[in-house]
Write a protein that holds these residues in place. Structure first.
Motif, PDB file in Angstrom:
ATOM      1  N   MET A  34       0.916  -1.124   0.008  1.00  0.00           N
ATOM      2  CA  MET A  34      -0.110  -0.088   0.185  1.00  0.00           C
ATOM      3  C   MET A  34       0.730   1.127   0.036  1.00  0.00           C
ATOM      4  O   MET A  34       0.350   2.374  -0.120  1.00  0.00           O
ATOM      5  N   GLY A  90       2.247   5.924  11.691  1.00  0.00           N
ATOM      6  CA  GLY A  90       1.614   4.854  10.696  1.00  0.00           C
ATOM      7  C   GLY A  90       0.038   4.615  11.115  1.00  0.00           C
ATOM      8  O   GLY A  90      -0.204   4.874  12.092  1.00  0.00           O
ATOM      9  N   GLY A  91      -0.625   3.868  10.139  1.00  0.00           N
ATOM     10  CA  GLY A  91      -1.931   3.274  10.506  1.00  0.00           C
ATOM     11  C   GLY A  91      -1.896   2.666  11.843  1.00  0.00           C
ATOM     12  O   GLY A  91      -2.826   2.530  12.642  1.00  0.00           O
ATOM     13  N   HIS A 120      -7.707  -4.572  10.116  1.00  0.00           N
ATOM     14  CA  HIS A 120      -6.007  -4.733   9.873  1.00  0.00           C
ATOM     15  C   HIS A 120      -5.383  -5.218  11.313  1.00  0.00           C
ATOM     16  O   HIS A 120      -5.978  -4.973  12.441  1.00  0.00           O
ATOM     17  N   THR A 168      -7.575  -3.850   4.329  1.00  0.00           N
ATOM     18  CA  THR A 168      -6.317  -4.196   4.007  1.00  0.00           C
ATOM     19  C   THR A 168      -6.349  -5.217   3.086  1.00  0.00           C
ATOM     20  O   THR A 168      -5.434  -5.126   1.824  1.00  0.00           O
ATOM     21  N   LYS A 230       0.798   5.872   2.414  1.00  0.00           N
ATOM     22  CA  LYS A 230       0.536   5.195   1.456  1.00  0.00           C
ATOM     23  C   LYS A 230       0.092   5.752   0.265  1.00  0.00           C
ATOM     24  O   LYS A 230       1.074   6.277  -0.525  1.00  0.00           O
TER      25      LYS A 230
HETATM   26  C1  LIG Z   1      -6.568  -0.587   6.741  1.00  0.00           C
HETATM   27  C2  LIG Z   1      -5.132  -0.492   7.393  1.00  0.00           C
HETATM   28  N1  LIG Z   1      -5.168   0.134   8.624  1.00  0.00           N
HETATM   29  C3  LIG Z   1      -3.980   0.180   9.095  1.00  0.00           C
HETATM   30  C4  LIG Z   1      -2.708  -0.336   8.590  1.00  0.00           C
HETATM   31  C5  LIG Z   1      -1.568  -0.203   9.262  1.00  0.00           C
HETATM   32  O1  LIG Z   1      -0.641   0.754   8.827  1.00  0.00           O
HETATM   33  P1  LIG Z   1       0.792   0.824   9.220  1.00  0.00           P
HETATM   34  O2  LIG Z   1       1.625  -0.223   8.263  1.00  0.00           O
HETATM   35  O3  LIG Z   1       1.049   2.251   8.403  1.00  0.00           O
HETATM   36  O4  LIG Z   1       1.114   0.911  10.640  1.00  0.00           O
HETATM   37  C6  LIG Z   1      -3.011  -0.682   7.158  1.00  0.00           C
HETATM   38  C7  LIG Z   1      -1.898  -1.342   6.589  1.00  0.00           C
HETATM   39  O5  LIG Z   1      -1.637  -1.404   5.357  1.00  0.00           O
HETATM   40  C8  LIG Z   1      -4.138  -1.114   6.518  1.00  0.00           C
HETATM   41  O6  LIG Z   1      -4.416  -1.425   5.434  1.00  0.00           O
END
Ligand SMILES: Cc1ncc(COP(=O)(O)O)c(C=O)c1O
Length: 387
Positions: A34, A90-91, A120, A168, A230
């Motif tokens: 992503m 990040g997420g 996720h 995801t 992303k």
């Molecule tokens: C929907 C969703 N949320 C959270 C995350 C986590 O993000 P990160 O890898 O930046 O911590 C992802 C990672 O692909 C994701 O697809």
């Protein structure tokens, strides 16, 4: 560490030689991630301002102001000019912070959070870290959370519900409006994880795709994860967490007394954090504008639909669903999906493997020629497996 330092030239040579074995975005072979290649200007400003520390914002008030403006831009993109929040790592950090906020607000100790099965794994991490029970709810035949099942799962221990806008695995969007109604009715915290979709769905809507409301336009939404690292074309680390209002943001805020810039508020999981990340988000959003992102998303979607249309033409292969955004699920009722992934990886395609499908993400770095080459290799793999 050796005693004497080594010359810069030697180190650069070693790094060039060792790191050239890694996948590159420019090769077009990363079609399962992503993340994408950061915009050239984002790289430039990130390198130029990488000493800015938003954890000690008294030292860097101008960088903190840029972060505030960035959050207003992101909030406006997601239908709330009054949203506040932070650029985080990040997420994962954003989702942890959202559930931490929900837990603190509830003042309960024995709490449950309802998430879709498609959520996720950061929610599992959050659950472990925060001592929350995660209740996973089944999906409907369109890979969205089954709202009826969510309703049944609510009980006196429930403190929060999570909806995903861009899962995801498949990029599916949950019925955010229905989840919102339930959350408002039962007085639950409602978090939307739009880590991927946040930088896709608003532009798809502009382009005329049918996109359901998924953001702060939906009244029960308390917070949204949206990751510039992303589809935002910003260097890692740049996740984002937006709250509907300042009161929510301040739920997990701490006054840190010892810093050299003077007493400072921190409302993120980490202390020392990158100002360069926020500056890079600000820069790319200003540089591209809504129209710039629209063009990028238009092209990603064009290639995604081509891929989704061509996959079922290969005997034994099919797509999991019509793509909602630039994510395609590849499945087979004939071949073992792990074998297909293995063969594609042997041909140097960096695909992403889920239990029942392969995920392909058409990021901005993926061009038409890469999609064509991938389809040719995919056909070869299917032919070989058929024998
Ligand atoms: C929907 C969703 N949320 C959270 C995350 C986590 O993000 P990160 O890898 O930046 O911590 C992802 C990672 O692909 C994701 O697809």
């Amino acid at each position: 560490m050796q005693v004497e330092g080594l010359p810069e030239k030697t180190l650069l040579k070693e790094l060039e030689s060792r790191l050239k074995g890694d996948f590159t975005y420019s090769s077009g072979r990363i079609i399962g991630s992503m993340c994408t290649s950061p915009h050239p200007l984002a790289r430039k400003v990130y390198a130029r301002f990488l000493d800015k520390n938003l954890g000690d914002s008294g030292l860097f008030p101008a960088a903190a102001e840029i972060e505030k403006e960035t959050m207003i831009m992101l909030g406006t993109l997601l239908s709330n000019t009054g949203a506040t929040g932070h650029i985080v790592t990040g997420g994962t950090e954003a989702n942890v912070l959202a559930l931490w906020t929900a837990k603190k607000l509830s003042k309960k100790t024995n709490c449950e959070v309802i998430v879709p099965f498609s959520a996720h794994c950061s929610f599992d991490k959050a659950s472990d870290l925060l001592g929350l029970k995660i209740v996973k709810v089944k999906l409907n035949d369109r890979f969205q959370v089954d709202v009826g099942a969510v309703k049944k799962a609510v009980n006196p221990k429930t403190i929060a519900v999570v909806g995903i806008a861009g899962t995801t695995g498949l990029g599916a969007v949950d019925p955010i409006d229905e989840l919102s109604e339930l959350a408002l009715e039962r007085n639950l915290y409602f978090h939307v994880d739009a880590a991927f979709g946040g930088f896709v769905l608003p532009f798809l809507k502009d382009l005329g795709y049918s996109v359901p409301d998924f953001d702060f336009a939906v009244p029960g939404v308390c917070s949204i994860t949206v990751d510039p690292h992303k589809m935002g074309l910003v260097p890692i680390p740049a996740g984002g967490l937006l709250f509907r209002n300042e009161n929510l943001r301040k739920t997990v805020s701490w006054d840190i007394p010892y810093l050299s810039g003077g007493e400072t508020e921190q409302a993120t999981l980490v202390g020392t954090r990158s100002g360069a990340s926020a500056i890079a988000v600000w820069t790319v959003m200003k540089l591209l504008g809504r129209e710039g992102y629209r063009k990028i998303v238009r092209n990603c979607m064009r290639l995604t639909l081509k891929l989704a249309e061509d996959i079922p033409k290969i005997e034994g292969l099919d797509r999991v669903a019509e793509p909602t955004m630039n994510v395609v699920g590849l499945k087979s009722d004939v071949f073992d999906i792990r074998r297909i992934a293995g063969e594609l990886r042997a041909k140097k395609w960096a695909v992403s493997l889920f239990p029942r499908h392969i995920r392909i993400v058409i990021g901005p770095h993926v061009k038409e020629r890469h999609v064509e080459r991938f389809l040719q290799d995919l056909k070869k793999v299917a032919d070989e497996l058929r024998g």
